[in-house]
Motif scaffolding. Sequence first.
Motif, PDB file in Angstrom:
ATOM      1  N   THR A 206       0.848  -1.186   0.000  1.00  9.68           N
ATOM      2  CA  THR A 206       0.000   0.000   0.000  1.00  9.68           C
ATOM      3  C   THR A 206       0.883   1.235   0.000  1.00  9.68           C
ATOM      4  N   ALA A 207       0.343   2.350  -0.492  1.00 12.70           N
ATOM      5  CA  ALA A 207       1.145   3.567  -0.653  1.00 12.70           C
ATOM      6  C   ALA A 207       0.423   4.767  -0.066  1.00 12.70           C
ATOM      7  N   TRP A 208       1.205   5.656   0.549  1.00 13.11           N
ATOM      8  CA  TRP A 208       0.729   6.954   1.023  1.00 13.11           C
ATOM      9  C   TRP A 208       1.423   8.049   0.226  1.00 13.11           C
ATOM     10  N   ALA A 251      -4.631  -6.016   1.173  1.00 15.78           N
ATOM     11  CA  ALA A 251      -5.405  -5.113   0.316  1.00 15.78           C
ATOM     12  C   ALA A 251      -6.630  -4.606   1.060  1.00 15.78           C
ATOM     13  N   GLY A 252      -6.885  -3.307   0.945  1.00 18.70           N
ATOM     14  CA  GLY A 252      -8.085  -2.724   1.522  1.00 18.70           C
ATOM     15  C   GLY A 252      -7.990  -2.308   2.968  1.00 18.70           C
ATOM     16  N   ALA A 253      -6.828  -2.529   3.607  1.00 14.81           N
ATOM     17  CA  ALA A 253      -6.682  -2.118   5.006  1.00 14.81           C
ATOM     18  C   ALA A 253      -6.722  -0.596   5.108  1.00 14.81           C
ATOM     19  N   ILE A 285      -3.564  13.378   3.409  1.00 14.58           N
ATOM     20  CA  ILE A 285      -2.714  12.254   3.015  1.00 14.58           C
ATOM     21  C   ILE A 285      -3.549  11.284   2.181  1.00 14.58           C
ATOM     22  N   ILE A 286      -3.034  10.948   1.002  1.00 16.99           N
ATOM     23  CA  ILE A 286      -3.722  10.023   0.102  1.00 16.99           C
ATOM     24  C   ILE A 286      -3.149   8.628   0.305  1.00 16.99           C
ATOM     25  N   ARG A 287      -4.039   7.641   0.359  1.00 18.50           N
ATOM     26  CA  ARG A 287      -3.561   6.273   0.495  1.00 18.50           C
ATOM     27  C   ARG A 287      -4.261   5.393  -0.527  1.00 18.50           C
ATOM     28  N   ASN A 288      -3.505   4.533  -1.196  1.00 17.39           N
ATOM     29  CA  ASN A 288      -4.101   3.574  -2.115  1.00 17.39           C
ATOM     30  C   ASN A 288      -3.215   2.343  -2.248  1.00 17.39           C
TER      31      ASN A 288
END
Length: 418
Positions: A206-208, A251-253, A285-288
């Motif tokens: 996952t990325a921020w 995924a999805g956390a 902060i964007i997370r995906n």
Amino acid sequence: MAKAVVIGGGIGGLTAGIALHREGWEVSVLERAPKLEPVGSGLAIAVNGLRALDTLGLGDAVRGLSRVQGQAGIRAAGGRWLTHTTEDTARRRYGDSVVVLLRATLVDLLVDALGLERLRLNTTVTAVDATTGDIHTTTTDPGTTIGDVRLTTTGPQKAADLVSQEAAGDGGRLRADLVVAADGVNSAVRAALFPGHPAPAYAGVTAWRGLVPRPDVPVRSAESWGRGTVFGAHPISDDLVYFYATDLSPAGAAHGDERAELLRRFGGWHQPIPAVLRAADPARIIRNDLFYLREPLPAMHVGRVALVGDAAHPMTPNLGQGACQAIEDAVVLARLANGDLAAYTEARLRRTAEVVRRSMSICTMTKLRNPVAVALRDSGMSLATRLMPDLMLRSMDGILGWRPPPRTGNGQEPAAPA
């Protein structure tokens, strides 16, 4: 005049619209969003992307935004350099460097070059016929109010708040000689054209991402690697820093406070990382999660439809090539679209598949958690750099050495792809 319709108003779609228009196509870019939001914080445009933008007369405008200076490279969590280079070294090798800039800045630049009259917001594509080029769309009411701006078709408007009169209303049907699918990682067009092909796979990471005011400590362009973790920070103006981070995750956390989560994971790393995170606004902060196309498509076109960017080859961000490959796709497609689209697939499929593979290979290296494996990885990078100081750049020659294909047109108007 031959007509091209581009599905998606991201970087690949906008660039495709510009490139095709400059090759003589009548172009419409369709974007389902009511306005072009500045999603994604920052991005990198490397030498190959700049060369592609040069063909559109936009390279120098992007170069003027560069803030990369001095030494840059990869560091350990404690701050030790593992491999590095300098902007001067890159310029000597490639004649150019890399620019890290706001995604919104690049989008604004591309929209200005495209022309507002060619951009249709609030337009969702519901069906595409690859044989005929028929496109079915639905749209929102033309009186929709977005933020503080009421969408109209007269008077001064910003690109991000524009919806054309032609696109407004109850939707409709378009016919194009060329359809460009630039509808992103979860491309509905790709799924329809290649229904049996595996969907993008989760990379396990996952990325921020975020933008922060420049802290009161020195900030150099660098990426730092830990045990399954990565943190990057890059100045993009005199008072603004773009940061990103990755870690292993299901995924999805999700977490209630992403900044607190980042400080938990990275707060003990070398400066300026703790200072950057303390300056971050948790709400911004964007997370995906990160996905990539493990198995390349059999082709990057079907009939009159060509795919570009993430619609064609989703990749992890480890090489910083997502935007660059989309821009390359757009420029090459415009040069080759006046004929058989098989030439476009021939020019792009193998190259983009290799970039996807190499990016995921680096992602796999960053995912190592075992202390022994991490120590061996870091020692190997340090030793290789001492033995071959230009290793960091040399390893990128195949990607950064790309050049746009020459024009092959005969001065006539473009024709529909065969």
